[in-house]
Design a protein around this motif. Structure first.
Motif, PDB file in Angstrom:
ATOM      1  N   ALA A 206       0.832  -1.210   0.000  1.00  0.00           N
ATOM      2  CA  ALA A 206       0.000   0.000   0.000  1.00  0.00           C
ATOM      3  C   ALA A 206       0.865   1.258   0.000  1.00  0.00           C
ATOM      4  N   GLN A 207       1.970   1.233   0.744  1.00  0.00           N
ATOM      5  CA  GLN A 207       2.870   2.389   0.748  1.00  0.00           C
ATOM      6  C   GLN A 207       3.479   2.602  -0.634  1.00  0.00           C
ATOM      7  N   MET A 208       3.769   1.502  -1.330  1.00  0.00           N
ATOM      8  CA  MET A 208       4.276   1.624  -2.689  1.00  0.00           C
ATOM      9  C   MET A 208       3.263   2.349  -3.570  1.00  0.00           C
ATOM     10  N   PHE A 209       2.004   1.929  -3.483  1.00  0.00           N
ATOM     11  CA  PHE A 209       0.966   2.582  -4.286  1.00  0.00           C
ATOM     12  C   PHE A 209       0.794   4.046  -3.898  1.00  0.00           C
ATOM     13  N   ARG A 210       0.990   4.343  -2.630  1.00  0.00           N
ATOM     14  CA  ARG A 210       0.819   5.719  -2.171  1.00  0.00           C
ATOM     15  C   ARG A 210       1.981   6.630  -2.560  1.00  0.00           C
ATOM     16  N   THR A 211       3.088   6.053  -3.030  1.00  0.00           N
ATOM     17  CA  THR A 211       4.192   6.878  -3.536  1.00  0.00           C
ATOM     18  C   THR A 211       3.996   7.207  -5.011  1.00  0.00           C
ATOM     19  N   LEU A 212       3.076   6.519  -5.666  1.00  0.00           N
ATOM     20  CA  LEU A 212       2.881   6.730  -7.095  1.00  0.00           C
ATOM     21  C   LEU A 212       2.021   7.966  -7.334  1.00  0.00           C
ATOM     22  N   PRO A 213       2.272   8.677  -8.429  1.00  0.00           N
ATOM     23  CA  PRO A 213       1.505   9.899  -8.705  1.00  0.00           C
ATOM     24  C   PRO A 213       0.072   9.590  -9.097  1.00  0.00           C
ATOM     25  N   VAL A 214      -0.829  10.396  -8.610  1.00  0.00           N
ATOM     26  CA  VAL A 214      -2.217  10.306  -9.049  1.00  0.00           C
ATOM     27  C   VAL A 214      -2.441  11.374 -10.098  1.00  0.00           C
ATOM     28  N   SER A 215      -3.651  11.502 -10.581  1.00  0.00           N
ATOM     29  CA  SER A 215      -3.958  12.411 -11.690  1.00  0.00           C
ATOM     30  C   SER A 215      -3.435  13.826 -11.396  1.00  0.00           C
ATOM     31  N   GLY A 216      -2.693  14.374 -12.357  1.00  0.00           N
ATOM     32  CA  GLY A 216      -2.203  15.740 -12.240  1.00  0.00           C
ATOM     33  C   GLY A 216      -0.819  15.872 -11.636  1.00  0.00           C
ATOM     34  N   GLU A 217      -0.268  14.770 -11.107  1.00  0.00           N
ATOM     35  CA  GLU A 217       1.065  14.818 -10.523  1.00  0.00           C
ATOM     36  C   GLU A 217       2.085  14.299 -11.529  1.00  0.00           C
ATOM     37  N   ARG A 218       3.312  14.797 -11.408  1.00  0.00           N
ATOM     38  CA  ARG A 218       4.387  14.372 -12.297  1.00  0.00           C
ATOM     39  C   ARG A 218       5.315  13.428 -11.552  1.00  0.00           C
ATOM     40  N   TYR A 219       5.948  12.577 -12.355  1.00  0.00           N
ATOM     41  CA  TYR A 219       6.849  11.585 -11.761  1.00  0.00           C
ATOM     42  C   TYR A 219       7.933  11.283 -12.771  1.00  0.00           C
TER      43      TYR A 219
END
Length: 223
Positions: A206-219
């Motif tokens: 879950a922490q891995m998923f929470r580090t991933l960008p959601v809509s509008g964020e850059r990575y």
């Protein structure tokens, strides 16, 4: 049966994982290409350790669990090379697969992988069954559905979803095999180890998923 006990004991941990913003967005078709590639990058970094972890587990199992060593050998044969599927998906999305191969995982991904090596080598190799439960169970419920939704919303070719599409159906077969395996565990310490590890992996995944960008964020891809 222990398999049902495992499901019930980790239900709240599973719900925590499934409440991750990116998972919710993926199922709703609200994920940008950048987020999908970012997910694939982290998937590469943990999937590339699946076979080494299975090998480490098999090597450390005691003689009383020889039947489980044989199962690990079957898993190895099934899982070998899947990280390359992920790199091919990244290429199909227009991402730099070689940059991902050379790159480093996010801290949450690194912690999940290193925790498994530690548990297998220092505590109890049966811990591997806890990780398998989380990752394959999650794939069954999310992978194929997410792949279909994302393909439509991102307008990508089917070859950009080999990893997700294959794992939904593939892991469904694996999970029946897995259920039969864990139901054979008759040692309380082994059973407790599987439950505890599943809880830890649910949290770290879950922490891995929470580090991933959601809509509008850059990575930025690792380089």
């Amino acid at each position: 049966m222990f398999y049902q006990q495992l499901i019930e004991a980790t239900l709240s941990d599973k719900q925590y994982l499934f409440s991750s913003p990116l998972i919710k967005d993926a199922l709703g078709g609200n994920v940008e290409l950048n987020s999908y590639i970012s997910f694939l990058e982290q998937a590469f970094h943990h999937v590339s350790h699946t076979v080494p972890l299975l090998m480490a587990c098999g090597a450390r199992l005691p003689a009383r669990l020889e039947w489980l060593r044989g199962a690990m050998a079957e898993y190895i044969e099934e899982e070998y090379g899947h990280q390359e599927w992920i790199l091919n998906d990244i290429k199909a999305c227009g991402g730099d697969a070689e940059a991902v191969r050379r790159g480093k995982p996010a801290l949450a991904t690194e912690l999940m992988v290193s925790t498994m090596y530690d548990r297998i080598n220092r505590k109890n190799p049966v811990a591997m069954l806890g990780m398998i439960f989380v990752l394959e169970g999650t794939s069954i419920e999310l992978a194929t559905l997410a792949a279909n939704t994302l393909q439509k919303s991102l307008n990508l070719p089917a070859k950009a979803f080999n990893y997700l599409s294959s794992h939904g159906s593939l892991d469904l077969e694996h999970m029946k095999f897995y259920e039969n395996l864990v139901n054979r565990l008759d040692n309380e310490e082994d059973r407790n180890c599987v439950i505890d590890t599943a809880k830890v992996v649910y949290y770290l995944y879950a922490q891995m998923f929470r580090t991933l960008p959601v809509s509008g964020e850059r990575y930025a891809l690792a380089g």
